[in-house]
Enzyme design. Sequence first.
Site, mmCIF file in Angstrom:
data_model
loop_
_atom_site.group_PDB
_atom_site.id
_atom_site.type_symbol
_atom_site.label_atom_id
_atom_site.label_comp_id
_atom_site.label_asym_id
_atom_site.label_seq_id
_atom_site.Cartn_x
_atom_site.Cartn_y
_atom_site.Cartn_z
ATOM 1 N N THR A 128 0.802 -1.232 0.000
ATOM 2 C CA THR A 128 0.000 0.000 0.000
ATOM 3 C C THR A 128 0.831 1.276 0.000
ATOM 4 O OG1 THR A 128 -1.411 1.333 1.467
ATOM 5 C CG2 THR A 128 -0.133 -0.359 2.527
ATOM 6 N N GLU A 130 0.260 3.599 1.890
ATOM 7 C CA GLU A 130 0.428 3.995 3.301
ATOM 8 C C GLU A 130 1.858 3.742 3.779
ATOM 9 O OE1 GLU A 130 -1.693 5.169 6.137
ATOM 10 O OE2 GLU A 130 -2.520 6.094 4.347
ATOM 11 N N TYR A 152 -1.342 0.178 11.110
ATOM 12 C CA TYR A 152 -1.678 -0.507 9.851
ATOM 13 C C TYR A 152 -0.487 -0.479 8.897
ATOM 14 C CZ TYR A 152 -3.555 -0.909 5.078
ATOM 15 O OH TYR A 152 -3.763 -1.258 3.763
ATOM 16 N N LYS A 156 1.815 -3.464 7.367
ATOM 17 C CA LYS A 156 1.979 -3.667 5.921
ATOM 18 C C LYS A 156 3.461 -3.623 5.527
ATOM 19 C CE LYS A 156 -2.137 -4.208 3.924
ATOM 20 N NZ LYS A 156 -2.492 -5.348 3.069
HETATM 21 P P1 NAP Z 1 -11.578 -4.603 2.470
HETATM 22 O O1 NAP Z 1 -12.760 -4.250 1.625
HETATM 23 O O2 NAP Z 1 -11.539 -4.136 3.878
HETATM 24 O O3 NAP Z 1 -11.456 -6.203 2.466
HETATM 25 C C1 NAP Z 1 -10.636 -6.876 3.383
HETATM 26 C C2 NAP Z 1 -10.881 -8.365 3.300
HETATM 27 O O4 NAP Z 1 -10.082 -9.028 4.312
HETATM 28 C C3 NAP Z 1 -12.349 -8.778 3.584
HETATM 29 O O5 NAP Z 1 -12.702 -9.845 2.739
HETATM 30 C C4 NAP Z 1 -12.269 -9.268 5.027
HETATM 31 O O6 NAP Z 1 -13.280 -10.178 5.364
HETATM 32 C C5 NAP Z 1 -10.904 -9.946 5.003
HETATM 33 N N1 NAP Z 1 -10.370 -10.180 6.364
HETATM 34 C C6 NAP Z 1 -10.202 -9.241 7.335
HETATM 35 N N2 NAP Z 1 -9.702 -9.818 8.443
HETATM 36 C C7 NAP Z 1 -9.543 -11.136 8.167
HETATM 37 C C8 NAP Z 1 -9.091 -12.245 8.908
HETATM 38 N N3 NAP Z 1 -8.682 -12.117 10.175
HETATM 39 N N4 NAP Z 1 -9.060 -13.460 8.322
HETATM 40 C C9 NAP Z 1 -9.494 -13.616 7.054
HETATM 41 N N5 NAP Z 1 -9.949 -12.601 6.289
HETATM 42 C C10 NAP Z 1 -9.981 -11.367 6.841
HETATM 43 O O7 NAP Z 1 -10.232 -4.122 1.777
HETATM 44 P P2 NAP Z 1 -9.937 -3.744 0.239
HETATM 45 O O8 NAP Z 1 -10.151 -2.291 0.071
HETATM 46 O O9 NAP Z 1 -10.621 -4.716 -0.639
HETATM 47 O O10 NAP Z 1 -8.355 -3.952 0.171
HETATM 48 C C11 NAP Z 1 -7.801 -5.216 -0.167
HETATM 49 C C12 NAP Z 1 -6.363 -5.273 0.336
HETATM 50 O O11 NAP Z 1 -5.610 -4.252 -0.296
HETATM 51 C C13 NAP Z 1 -6.208 -5.060 1.816
HETATM 52 O O12 NAP Z 1 -5.129 -5.877 2.247
HETATM 53 C C14 NAP Z 1 -5.833 -3.596 1.946
HETATM 54 O O13 NAP Z 1 -5.093 -3.378 3.124
HETATM 55 C C15 NAP Z 1 -5.006 -3.411 0.687
HETATM 56 N N6 NAP Z 1 -5.008 -2.084 0.093
HETATM 57 C C16 NAP Z 1 -6.178 -1.445 -0.171
HETATM 58 C C17 NAP Z 1 -6.149 -0.205 -0.805
HETATM 59 C C18 NAP Z 1 -7.428 0.531 -1.130
HETATM 60 O O14 NAP Z 1 -7.352 1.737 -1.382
HETATM 61 N N7 NAP Z 1 -8.562 -0.147 -1.190
HETATM 62 C C19 NAP Z 1 -4.922 0.373 -1.166
HETATM 63 C C20 NAP Z 1 -3.742 -0.317 -0.901
HETATM 64 C C21 NAP Z 1 -3.800 -1.554 -0.288
HETATM 65 P P3 NAP Z 1 -14.730 -9.693 5.914
HETATM 66 O O15 NAP Z 1 -15.545 -9.390 4.702
HETATM 67 O O16 NAP Z 1 -15.191 -10.862 6.670
HETATM 68 O O17 NAP Z 1 -14.499 -8.474 6.761
HETATM 69 O O1 G4F Z 2 -10.602 6.770 3.376
HETATM 70 P P1 G4F Z 2 -9.572 6.612 4.435
HETATM 71 O O2 G4F Z 2 -10.006 5.964 5.683
HETATM 72 O O3 G4F Z 2 -8.371 5.863 3.723
HETATM 73 P P2 G4F Z 2 -6.812 5.760 4.075
HETATM 74 O O4 G4F Z 2 -6.553 6.023 5.499
HETATM 75 O O5 G4F Z 2 -6.083 6.606 3.090
HETATM 76 O O6 G4F Z 2 -6.520 4.206 3.811
HETATM 77 C C1 G4F Z 2 -7.002 3.547 2.644
HETATM 78 O O7 G4F Z 2 -6.046 3.666 1.613
HETATM 79 C C2 G4F Z 2 -4.788 3.028 1.873
HETATM 80 C C3 G4F Z 2 -3.895 3.265 0.654
HETATM 81 O O8 G4F Z 2 -3.248 4.490 0.780
HETATM 82 C C4 G4F Z 2 -5.008 1.555 2.104
HETATM 83 F F1 G4F Z 2 -3.825 0.929 2.333
HETATM 84 C C5 G4F Z 2 -5.938 1.357 3.286
HETATM 85 O O9 G4F Z 2 -6.218 -0.047 3.430
HETATM 86 C C6 G4F Z 2 -7.252 2.082 3.002
HETATM 87 O O10 G4F Z 2 -7.889 1.450 1.934
HETATM 88 O O11 G4F Z 2 -9.000 8.050 4.810
HETATM 89 C C7 G4F Z 2 -8.455 8.916 3.835
HETATM 90 C C8 G4F Z 2 -8.169 10.270 4.471
HETATM 91 C C9 G4F Z 2 -7.416 10.180 5.799
HETATM 92 O O12 G4F Z 2 -6.429 11.195 5.849
HETATM 93 C C10 G4F Z 2 -8.464 10.475 6.846
HETATM 94 O O13 G4F Z 2 -7.969 11.068 8.048
HETATM 95 O O14 G4F Z 2 -9.427 10.879 4.795
HETATM 96 C C11 G4F Z 2 -9.331 11.453 6.082
HETATM 97 N N1 G4F Z 2 -10.681 11.601 6.624
HETATM 98 C C12 G4F Z 2 -11.289 12.780 6.911
HETATM 99 N N2 G4F Z 2 -12.500 12.566 7.436
HETATM 100 C C13 G4F Z 2 -11.515 10.615 6.966
HETATM 101 C C14 G4F Z 2 -12.656 11.213 7.482
HETATM 102 N N3 G4F Z 2 -11.373 9.276 6.876
HETATM 103 C C15 G4F Z 2 -12.421 8.506 7.290
HETATM 104 N N4 G4F Z 2 -12.311 7.183 7.154
HETATM 105 N N5 G4F Z 2 -13.560 9.063 7.822
HETATM 106 C C16 G4F Z 2 -13.716 10.418 7.945
HETATM 107 O O15 G4F Z 2 -14.752 10.898 8.421
#
Ligand code: NAP
Ligand code: G4F
Length: 351
Positions: A128, A130, A152, A156
């Site tokens: 990520t 992050e 987190y 990672k």
């Molecule tokens: P997400 O919607 O939160 O999905 C996470 C998945 O992990 C869900 O299927 C969840 O199952 C499963 N999980 C959580 N805890 C677990 C456990 N203890 N054992 C088995 N399964 C578990 O996340 P996403 O946005 O699809 O992201 C996918 C991956 O990419 C994650 O690793 C995230 O950290 C990484 N990532 C995401 C972004 C982004 O912007 N979306 C960017 C960079 C990296 P449940 O449905 O049961 O909760």
């Molecule tokens: O949407 P966020 O919670 O995403 P964040 O923290 O960037 O993380 C996501 O992206 C990562 C990749 O860069 C992944 F690795 C991670 O698994 C996840 O998918 O927050 C984005 C920004 C933050 O700075 C947060 O402080 O939005 C700001 N924010 C402002 N108000 C808020 C809020 N975030 C959340 N969740 N809720 C608020 O009300």
Amino acid sequence: MSDSRRALITGITGQDGAYLAHFLLHKGYEVFGTFRRLSTPNLWRLQALGIFDRVKLIPMELIDSASITGALVASRPHEVYNLAAQSFVGASFEQPVGTGNVTGLAVSRLLECIRHVDPAIRFYQASTSELYGSNPDIPHHEGTTFMPASPYAAAKLYGYWVTRVYREAYDLFCVNGILFNHESPLRGLEFVTRKISNALAKVKLGLEDKVVLGNLDASRDWGFAGDYVESMWLMLQQDQADDFVVATGETHTVREFFEAACQAAELDPAGILEVDPKFMRPLDVDILLGDAGKAHKLLGWRPKVAFRELVEIMVRADLERWLRWQRGEQFPWDAFNYPSEMNILSRAMQV
Ligand code: NAP
Ligand code: G4F
């Protein structure tokens, strides 16, 4: 077992898991996916994409190595995509140890099982942006120093490095996709983009009168999840295992996302935004901006959906959901799982 290629997706019930499963099915893969046992199953995304009947689900818990081995033996995959994680940065401050276990240490469990069960398996680790955390040296690329700024991100970072260690020590085909934020109508409601699109849909329909957020100045490189899953697959089709940044190359503040979403919903942003410190993190990442030049060049990958279009897709989808709900329709949706939505859902039901 069929003759087609087999993929195992950990976290198939999540946003990326559902889109990746959809993508791989179209490529002709036999798709296996892991889910964890919950008191109420969370399968709405697979249903929303119309693929629930086409994927094979296997129970697996990331803190249980036996269940990981079981999933590998049951699916005999050519490719494993490790998407499962405690993925919400905010929650990692409340559950730092659990996040370390599930998001970090579990990568070792998976790699160790792969090494023993079938070292020919190709492995994708969901790394990520992050990882760059508080490093202000933008744009971030594969050579930029990591400075994680949350439990987190620290977890990672462990996953990232152990993936590289297994590549070098055991010659496993392991890659890190360093993906910047990617969003969609299937995004969890706790993440800021979907929180905004969902809240504005309710404001538009008179179900709510404001949107309450935290840090409005944070800036993110937001792309569309449907585009990003292709890059995961491309990374596993290369001759050499390597790590890649995947990003749009554009960054926007939370405030800009909110304003664009208001425009998409045809709402006046004045007076409907409130800031509540309870949504601020103990430490936040100010800015993320990715340089995906290496992925462009070596993978031929490019994002297709631009920022404005992404915002519009999300706002439209949430408006449509709340309208369908008002009409009394039943459809796959996550609002019922969230305490934040409960008072509205139950208040309206009593009317
Ligand atoms: P997400 O919607 O939160 O999905 C996470 C998945 O992990 C869900 O299927 C969840 O199952 C499963 N999980 C959580 N805890 C677990 C456990 N203890 N054992 C088995 N399964 C578990 O996340 P996403 O946005 O699809 O992201 C996918 C991956 O990419 C994650 O690793 C995230 O950290 C990484 N990532 C995401 C972004 C982004 O912007 N979306 C960017 C960079 C990296 P449940 O449905 O049961 O909760
Ligand atoms: O949407 P966020 O919670 O995403 P964040 O923290 O960037 O993380 C996501 O992206 C990562 C990749 O860069 C992944 F690795 C991670 O698994 C996840 O998918 O927050 C984005 C920004 C933050 O700075 C947060 O402080 O939005 C700001 N924010 C402002 N108000 C808020 C809020 N975030 C959340 N969740 N809720 C608020 O009300």
